[in-house]
Design a protein around this motif. Sequence first.
Motif, PDB file in Angstrom:
ATOM      1  N   VAL A   1      30.313  42.027  44.637  1.00 17.95           N
ATOM      2  CA  VAL A   1      29.127  42.823  44.978  1.00 17.95           C
ATOM      3  C   VAL A   1      29.115  43.137  46.468  1.00 17.95           C
ATOM      4  CG1 VAL A   1      26.609  42.735  45.191  1.00 17.95           C
ATOM      5  CG2 VAL A   1      27.689  42.090  43.051  1.00 17.95           C
ATOM      6  N   LEU A   2      29.474  42.155  47.284  1.00 15.34           N
ATOM      7  CA  LEU A   2      29.516  42.389  48.727  1.00 15.34           C
ATOM      8  C   LEU A   2      30.588  43.413  49.105  1.00 15.34           C
ATOM      9  CD1 LEU A   2      29.013  38.769  50.085  1.00 15.34           C
ATOM     10  CD2 LEU A   2      27.372  40.656  50.125  1.00 15.34           C
TER      11      LEU A   2
ATOM     12  N   GLU B   1      31.632  48.199  51.869  1.00 10.85           N
ATOM     13  CA  GLU B   1      32.703  49.031  51.317  1.00 10.85           C
ATOM     14  C   GLU B   1      33.430  49.851  52.376  1.00 10.85           C
ATOM     15  OE1 GLU B   1      31.800  52.979  49.236  1.00 10.85           O
ATOM     16  OE2 GLU B   1      29.978  51.805  48.963  1.00 10.85           O
ATOM     17  N   GLN B   2      32.790  50.133  53.486  1.00 11.90           N
ATOM     18  CA  GLN B   2      33.440  50.935  54.531  1.00 11.90           C
ATOM     19  C   GLN B   2      34.573  50.176  55.215  1.00 11.90           C
ATOM     20  OE1 GLN B   2      30.238  49.948  54.669  1.00 11.90           O
ATOM     21  NE2 GLN B   2      29.818  49.004  56.636  1.00 11.90           N
TER      22      GLN B   2
ATOM     23  N   VAL C   1      38.008  50.041  44.328  1.00 14.10           N
ATOM     24  CA  VAL C   1      38.144  50.281  42.888  1.00 14.10           C
ATOM     25  C   VAL C   1      38.442  48.970  42.164  1.00 14.10           C
ATOM     26  CG1 VAL C   1      39.569  51.420  41.135  1.00 14.10           C
ATOM     27  CG2 VAL C   1      38.807  52.688  43.141  1.00 14.10           C
ATOM     28  N   VAL C   2      39.345  48.172  42.707  1.00 15.86           N
ATOM     29  CA  VAL C   2      39.676  46.875  42.093  1.00 15.86           C
ATOM     30  C   VAL C   2      38.450  45.963  42.096  1.00 15.86           C
ATOM     31  CG1 VAL C   2      41.031  44.766  42.408  1.00 15.86           C
ATOM     32  CG2 VAL C   2      42.136  46.986  42.537  1.00 15.86           C
TER      33      VAL C   2
ATOM     34  N   LEU D   1      36.668  44.123  38.992  1.00 11.88           N
ATOM     35  CA  LEU D   1      36.415  42.681  39.005  1.00 11.88           C
ATOM     36  C   LEU D   1      34.930  42.354  38.870  1.00 11.88           C
ATOM     37  CD1 LEU D   1      38.935  41.366  41.685  1.00 11.88           C
ATOM     38  CD2 LEU D   1      38.972  41.006  39.208  1.00 11.88           C
ATOM     39  N   LEU D   2      34.078  43.270  39.269  1.00 10.81           N
ATOM     40  CA  LEU D   2      32.642  43.074  39.089  1.00 10.81           C
ATOM     41  C   LEU D   2      32.303  42.979  37.603  1.00 10.81           C
ATOM     42  CD1 LEU D   2      29.891  43.017  40.607  1.00 10.81           C
ATOM     43  CD2 LEU D   2      29.825  45.475  40.289  1.00 10.81           C
ATOM     44  N   ILE D   3      32.893  43.859  36.823  1.00 10.68           N
ATOM     45  CA  ILE D   3      32.672  43.831  35.370  1.00 10.68           C
ATOM     46  C   ILE D   3      33.281  42.571  34.759  1.00 10.68           C
ATOM     47  CG2 ILE D   3      33.191  45.027  33.199  1.00 10.68           C
ATOM     48  CD1 ILE D   3      33.198  47.626  34.895  1.00 10.68           C
TER      49      ILE D   3
END
Length: 83
Positions: free
Chosen positions: A35-36, A42-43, A51-52, A56-58
Amino acid sequence: MLLESSLSHQPVYLSLLRAANWGLLLSVCLFIATVLICYPFEQFFSLPQVVVSHVLLIVSATLIKICYVCRCIALYGLAREVC
């Protein structure tokens, strides 16, 4: 008869409970990290890394659910309160 079979499976349920607790801990840590990476930071990451991390979040959310169900099964098998 039922009590004897329950007692013979107790080490299995204890092992399952221990594995489920560790799995919950690790999958929650993975979930927080992804999530972080996906949202506030993300920048700082490349597009393939983001994307990975979304994938991995899912996966980590699914692991949390699977480990929780395993924990409930182990607690029920040990005749403890399932919460």
